[in-house]
Design an enzyme around this catalytic site. Structure first.
Site, PDB file in Angstrom:
ATOM      1  N   CYS A  50     -14.354  -1.201  16.195  1.00  0.00           N
ATOM      2  CA  CYS A  50     -15.107  -2.200  16.975  1.00  0.00           C
ATOM      3  C   CYS A  50     -16.366  -1.625  17.607  1.00  0.00           C
ATOM      4  O   CYS A  50     -17.281  -2.374  17.949  1.00  0.00           O
ATOM      5  CB  CYS A  50     -14.214  -2.829  18.030  1.00  0.00           C
ATOM      6  SG  CYS A  50     -12.851  -3.739  17.307  1.00  0.00           S
ATOM      7  N   ASN A  61     -12.384 -11.751  18.026  1.00  0.00           N
ATOM      8  CA  ASN A  61     -12.854 -10.371  17.911  1.00  0.00           C
ATOM      9  C   ASN A  61     -13.240 -10.121  16.450  1.00  0.00           C
ATOM     10  O   ASN A  61     -12.383 -10.119  15.574  1.00  0.00           O
ATOM     11  CB  ASN A  61     -11.728  -9.427  18.349  1.00  0.00           C
ATOM     12  CG  ASN A  61     -12.110  -7.962  18.256  1.00  0.00           C
ATOM     13  OD1 ASN A  61     -13.105  -7.605  17.636  1.00  0.00           O
ATOM     14  ND2 ASN A  61     -11.309  -7.113  18.884  1.00  0.00           N
ATOM     15  N   HIS A 110     -18.841  -5.754  23.406  1.00  0.00           N
ATOM     16  CA  HIS A 110     -18.005  -6.105  22.258  1.00  0.00           C
ATOM     17  C   HIS A 110     -17.029  -7.188  22.705  1.00  0.00           C
ATOM     18  O   HIS A 110     -16.424  -7.103  23.780  1.00  0.00           O
ATOM     19  CB  HIS A 110     -17.261  -4.866  21.756  1.00  0.00           C
ATOM     20  CG  HIS A 110     -16.164  -5.212  20.817  1.00  0.00           C
ATOM     21  ND1 HIS A 110     -16.370  -6.010  19.718  1.00  0.00           N
ATOM     22  CD2 HIS A 110     -14.834  -4.911  20.823  1.00  0.00           C
ATOM     23  CE1 HIS A 110     -15.223  -6.171  19.089  1.00  0.00           C
ATOM     24  NE2 HIS A 110     -14.278  -5.518  19.733  1.00  0.00           N
TER      25      HIS A 110
END
Ligand SMILES: CC(C)(COP(=O)(O)OP(=O)(O)OC[C@H]1O[C@@H](n2cnc3c(N)ncnc32)[C@H](O)[C@@H]1OP(=O)(O)O)[C@@H](O)C(=O)NCCC(=O)NCCS
Length: 330
Positions: free
Chosen positions: A116, A287, A257
Site C-alpha cells: 500500500c 482500499n 493512503h
C-alpha cells in the site's frame, strides 16, 4: 522552509473498473452487514475488475490519462515505474509490458513492490531518477487488482479491498516554486507477516495443498495492523513536516493512503490535523493499495481541491510493514 528538489507533477490520471460492489452485495456472500463495514472502515462500495480486466489494462488506461493530462507523448517518457502487488504475471514486470502498450521507447521499466505504500516509494524513486539526471520524464503508476488476491470467503479482508489504477507524470520543475520538500520511507520486517500471502512464493511454491488451504490469498491480522498504522502514520506525518521545516498547520491538503477511515481519523487527530484538510474517498473505492494515492490526487486535481502553489503531503503505510511520504509544493 527548505528549497527542496526541483521535481513537479505535470499530469495525473486514473482508471476504475465499472463494476461496483456494495456492502450489501458482500453481505449476501459473507457474514457481515453494511452497518458493520461503514462503522469499522468507512467503506460503502468498491470496484471489482471483470475477469478480462487485469492489472496491465488498468495501468495502461490510467497512464494514458496521465500522459494526455500532462501533454506528454509516450516517446518522451524516459522511465516507467509500476507499484503493484498484483502484477499481470509473476514474471516479467508489468512495467515492461506497459512500455509496449503505451508505445514508449526501450526505456527503463520496472515494478516496485511495497504494497500500500508502493506508489509513494515509486514516486520517490522516480523523483530521484530526475534529480540525479538519469531521466527527464518519469511515469509513476499504482495499479492493483486486489480482489484477485483477496479471499472472498474471508469477511475480515474481502470487505476492505478494491481494484483501481492511478498514474502521475514527473518532470524536472521549470518553476522554482514547484518542488518536493521532503521524502521519508521505512519498513519494519518484524511485522512483515501481519499482512502476507503465504503461498505461491519460494517458501511455499504453488501446489494442490497451497491452493486447497487458500494460501494464495492475503492473510491479515487486522487489529495489529490497525494499532501500528495509527501511531506510525502520525509519526511519519510529523517527521516529514519537520524535515521540510513546515508545521502541520501549513499543510493545505493531506492525501493519506485510504486503508480505513478510522485509522486516518485517529492519526490525523494525533497530528492535530483537521479532517477538512484530509482527502477521503475510501467510501467509494475501499482500499486500492498502491492505486489509492494517485487516484485521490487525480480526483483532487479534477475537482479543484488542489491548486498550484499548495503544499500537499502524501503519506502511506502498508504490508511490510512499510511506509513512505512525500511533501510536495505543486
Ligand atoms: C479489519 C478491520 C476493519 C477489523 O476491525 P476491528 O475493529 O479491528 O475488528 P476485529 O478484527 O477486532 O474484530 C472484531 C470482531 O468483528 C468480526 N469481524 C471481522 N470482520 C467482520 C466483518 N466484515 N463483518 C462483521 N464482523 C466482522 C471479527 O470476527 C470479530 O468478531 P469476534 O469479536 O466475534 O471475534 C480493522 O482491524 C482494520 O481495518 N485493520 C487495518 C487493516 C488494513 O488497513 N490493512 C491494510 C493496510 S494498508
Amino acid at each position: 522552509m527548505k528549497l527542496g528538489w526541483p521535481v513537479e507533477i505535470v499530469g495525473t490520471g486514473m482508471w476504475l473498473p465499472e463494476t461496483v460492489v456494495t456492502n450489501d452485495d458482500l453481505a449476501r456472500v459473507v457474514d457481515t452487514t453494511n452497518d458493520w463495514i461503514v462503522q469499522r472502515t468507512g467503506i460503502r462500495e468498491r470496484r471489482r475488475a471483470k475477469p478480462e480486466e487485469a492489472t496491465l489494462l488498468l495501468a495502461t488506461r490510467a497512464s494514458q490519462a496521465a500522459l494526455a493530462d500532462a501533454g506528454v507523448t509516450p516517446e518522451e517518457v524516459d522511465a516507467i515505474i509500476v507499484a503493484t502487488v498484483t502484477p499481470e504475471y509473476q514474471l516479467p514486470a508489468t512495467a515492461s509490458l506497459l512500455q509496449t502498450e503505451l508505445g514508449c521507447r526501450w526505456i527503463q521499466a520496472f515494478d516496485l513492490g511495497a504494497a500500500c505504500s508502493g506508489f509513494v516509494w515509486a514516486f520517490q524513486v522516480g523523483a530521484q531518477q530526475i534529480i540525479t539526471g538519469v531521466a527527464r520524464t518519469v511515469l509513476v503508476v499504482g495499479a492493483e487488482t486486489l480482489t484477485r488476491i483477496t479471499d472472498q470467503q474471508d469477511r475480515g479482508t474481502c470487505v476492505l479491498f478494491g481494484d483501481a489504477a492511478g498514474a502521475v507524470v514527473l518532470r524536472a520543475a521549470t518553476d522554482p516554486a514547484r518542488s518536493i520538500l521532503a521524502m521519508r520511507a521505512g519498513a519494519d520486517g518484524a511485522r512483515g507477516r501481519l499482512i502476507y500471502i503465504p503461498g505461491g512464493g519460494s517458501k511455499e511454491p504453488a501446489s494442490h495443498r497451497t491452493v486447497d488451504e487458500r494460501l494464495h490469498y492475503m492473510h491479515m491480522q487486522g487489529r495489529e495492523v490497525y494499532k501500528f498504522a495509527v501511531t506510525q502514520m502520525h509519526t511519519v506525518l510529523d517527521e516529514t513536516c519537520a524535515d521540510a521545516g513546515v508545521s502541520v498547520s501549513d499543510l493545505k491538503l493531506v492525501i493519506p493512503h485510504q486503508s480505513n477511515l478510522r485509522i486516518i481519523e485517529s492519526a490525523c487527530e494525533k497530528a492535530g490535523l483537521p479532517m477538512e484538510k484530509v482527502l477521503i474517498n475510501i467510501d467509494r473505492y475501499g482500499n486500492t493499495s498502491s492505486a489509492s494515492i494517485p487516484l485521490a490526487l487525480d480526483e483532487a486535481v479534477r475537482d479543484g481541491r488542489i491548486k498550484p502553489g499548495q503544499t500537499v503531503l502524501m503519506c502511506a503505510l502498508g504490508a511490510g510493514i512499510s511506509w513512505a511520504s512525500a511533501l510536495v509544493r505543486l
